[in-house]
Design an enzyme around this catalytic site. Structure first.
Site, short mmCIF file in Angstrom:
data_model
loop_
_atom_site.label_atom_id
_atom_site.label_comp_id
_atom_site.label_asym_id
_atom_site.label_seq_id
_atom_site.Cartn_x
_atom_site.Cartn_y
_atom_site.Cartn_z
N GLY A 186 11.12 0.10 -2.26
CA GLY A 186 10.75 1.51 -2.39
C GLY A 186 9.45 1.77 -3.13
CD1 TRP A 225 8.50 -5.13 -2.20
CD2 TRP A 225 9.04 -6.11 -0.28
NE1 TRP A 225 7.36 -5.65 -1.66
CE2 TRP A 225 7.66 -6.25 -0.47
CE3 TRP A 225 9.62 -6.65 0.88
CZ2 TRP A 225 6.84 -6.92 0.43
CZ3 TRP A 225 8.81 -7.30 1.79
CH2 TRP A 225 7.43 -7.43 1.57
NE ARG A 285 11.83 -9.03 4.81
CZ ARG A 285 11.69 -7.82 4.27
NH1 ARG A 285 12.44 -7.46 3.25
NH2 ARG A 285 10.79 -6.99 4.73
NE ARG A 336 1.17 -6.65 0.51
CZ ARG A 336 2.15 -5.78 0.78
NH1 ARG A 336 3.40 -6.21 0.89
NH2 ARG A 336 1.91 -4.50 0.90
CG ASP A 379 0.55 -2.00 -0.69
OD1 ASP A 379 1.35 -2.02 -1.64
OD2 ASP A 379 0.89 -2.07 0.50
CA CA Z 1 3.62 -2.09 -1.38
#
Ligand code: CA
Length: 581
Positions: free
Chosen positions: A192, A258, A132, A341, A318
């Site tokens: 990860g 991340w 990115r 999210r 998730d």
């Molecule tokens: Ca995830």
């Protein structure tokens, strides 16, 4: 006289040369949001507002925007290109798929150098071989690689100045985010979370790579600071062992950092979001599972956690809380906005972490009915949590239909904030998923999910929607629907514009007040990266990277099938007005 002049000029020449290739200082980075001649950090300023004060390209002139040059990343490595270019010292530094970085002459578009990181065969990026962006400091340009290393290159030559292994790629660690510079410290996270790694944030000397501190993001792990000889000194456990994690689960707890972080010079704090707790099957880890799916505010010089806010306790979908925390002024106070999210937009006091407001920015949310503003906790809808497989046949729990899908109401594509309109511009997606739990045990280097899933669109005519969100009222002021899921970032300018890209290949400019489309350009492949702008010699430029890929084609289920006609690519485009205004 002539002799004196010659001596004077001879004396000036080296000075001018030094000024042109000025070392990037901490003061320059703290001022990056106001520096119209450079783009010195990811987020166009470490606050991440992605707002430019430039006005040459505006609602009246943007129709005349034409390409100045384009540059191909070449090779056979045309995969997802999610990079934001850095503009410094007359050069563009742009990263590309498979841990590559290019230096390009800003005026001509000519390649100055490239660095291709030698990657081992067995790297384990979860969600395409993306990068990115880079950070700049001193005469260095620094980026993270898919085998979890940091590489610092000389800005002029592309030669390696230092290289540090951050962690073991064979255990699932990788790096895709742009590093952050805050208070002269290079601050990075790790990817990860789907492999049971342990998330953390680290501070380094950007000139040498020397580790200064490390702060794990899973409760129970010890933080460290490092002395001049690199000797580790214990710096306190994150939280309390086994307080929010049962048994040994915290040892493989995920909470990856991340997306990297933002830094606000006003509060003096760095903000890092954390990913899902591992594994996905929430019944294996009763408790809040701190500090997964959270926002952490850290002291950039020590790594000390100043406050934490968890958006999805005991996450089962998730719902990485990795999204950017973008600081801004509202009602005379400093807040941060975060489009999570999980479908809720959070407004949080940037100094204290106190929740001010939380409201949906997508139409369908099934996992919670809302956020309790007093406690800061979600009101879970228990029936919509995928069930415990051990309560049924032991192999598979019941399937629930959940929205948003795990790829998120928003994912990696950064939003923008305009102080001019007071609005956030959020690239949102409307999708859901069938999800169920399965038994799982941790195995080093193996996917650590304990869940299965299929992503599905919620509407026939669109998945993506660029939404103008008012943080004061929680209202959606306008929206622009898009057939494919939006996966590129957003930029807004004092010219009254919002720029964003689409997987269909367009870079678009719309009116920041109304969303009305004013200009678009077909870049030849999908845009899944954020645009930038700068000025040089009185001319305003806009740049964006093009190259379809990322997590959607890999994990998008029925949505991936719907957009499988999109072609891959790998290039950067630069635009300016056809006639000088
Ligand atoms: Ca995830």
């Amino acid at each position: 006289m002539k002799t004196r002049m010659t001596i004077l000029l001879a004396g000036l020449a080296p000075l001018a040369f030094i000024a042109q290739a000025a070392d990037i200082t901490n003061a320059m980075i703290e001022n990056a949001a106001k520096d119209t001649k450079n783009v010195l950090s990811f987020g166009m300023g470490t606050q991440g507002q992605r707002y430019s004060t430039l006005t040459q390209i505006n609602t009246k002139t943007v129709g005349q925007l034409v390409p100045a040059w384009s540059f191909s990343f070449g090779g056979e490595k045309q995969r997802g290109q999610e990079s934001q270019p850095i503009i410094a010292n007359g050069k563009m530094f742009v990263t590309a798929s498979y841990s590559r970085i290019f230096a390009i002459d800003l005026k001509t578009g000519n390649k100055l150098w490239k660095y291709e990181h030698r990657l081992p065969e067995a790297i384990m990026p979860c969600c395409d071989v993306v990068n990115r962006g880079a950070a700049v400091y001193g005469n260095l340009v620094i980026f993270g690689t898919l085998d979890a290393q940091l590489v610092a290159l000389d800005q002029n030559t592309g030669k390696i100045v230092w290289k540090e292994k951050v962690d073991d790629y064979a255990a699932g660690y990788s790096m895709t985010a742009a590093p952050l510079i805050a208070k002269g410290v290079l601050i990075t996270g790790v990817s990860g979370g789907e492999f049971g790694i342990v998330g953390r944030v680290e501070g380094r000397n950007p000139l040498t790579g020397e580790l200064l501190w490390t702060r794990p993001t899973v409760e129970g792990h010890m933080g460290y600071k490092y002395d001049k000889d690199g000797k580790a000194i214990e710096a306190g456990v994150t939280g309390t062992v086994n307080k929010s994690w049962p048994g040994e689960l915290w040892k493989t707890g995920g909470a990856s950092t991340w997306m990297g972080g933002t830094y606000d010079p006003v509060t003096g704090l760095a903000y890092f979001g954390t990913g899902n707790p591992a594994p996905w099957n929430s019944h294996l880890r009763p408790g809040d599972n701190l500090y997964s799916s959270s926002t952490l505010a850290l002291d950039p010089t020590t790594g000390q956690i100043k406050w934490a806010y968890q958006s999805t306790p005991n996450d089962s979908w998730d719902f990485d809380g990795a999204n950017e925390f973008v600081t801004f002024d509202m009602n005379g106070k400093r807040y941060g906005g975060k489009a999570d999210r999980n479908g809720f937009f959070y407004v949080i006091d940037a100094k204290t972490g106190q929740l001010q407001n939380a409201f949906p920015f997508v139409n369908k949310i099934t996992w919670a009915s809302g956020i309790d503003l007093k406690t800061g906790r979600p009101n879970f809808i228990a029936a919509n949590r995928p069930s415990d497989p051990t309560k049924g046949d032991g192999k598979k729990g019941s399937t629930v239909f959940a929205a948003p899908a795990f790829l998120g109401a928003k994912n990696q594509m950064p939003m923008a904030y305009s102080p001019q309109t007071g609005l956030f511009y959020v690239p949102a997606n409307e999708w859901g998923m069938e999800i169920w739990n399965e038994p799982i045990t941790y195995k080093k280097g193996g996917a650590y999910l304990g869940a299965g899933f299929t992503i599905k669109p919620l509407n026939d005519d669109y998945i993506g929607a660029l939404r103008a969100v008012d943080p004061k009222t929680g209202k959606i002021v306008w929206e622009n629907k898009n057939s494919a899921p939006l996966w590129g970032g957003v930029m807004t300018t004092a010219g009254g514009l919002v720029f964003y890209g689409t997987p269909e290949g367009y870079l678009k400019a719309v009116d920041a007040k109304s969303g009305k489309e004013l200009w678009k350009f077909q870049t030849g492949s999908g845009v899944v990266a954020p645009p930038v702008t700068w000025e040089d010699g009185g001319v305003q430029y806009v740049a964006v990277v093009s190259g379809w890929g990322g997590a959607v084609p890999l994990w998008g289920g029925e949505v991936a099938k719907k957009v499988n006609f999109l072609e891959q690519g790998g290039s950067v485009w630069v635009f300016k007005l056809a006639t000088k205004i």
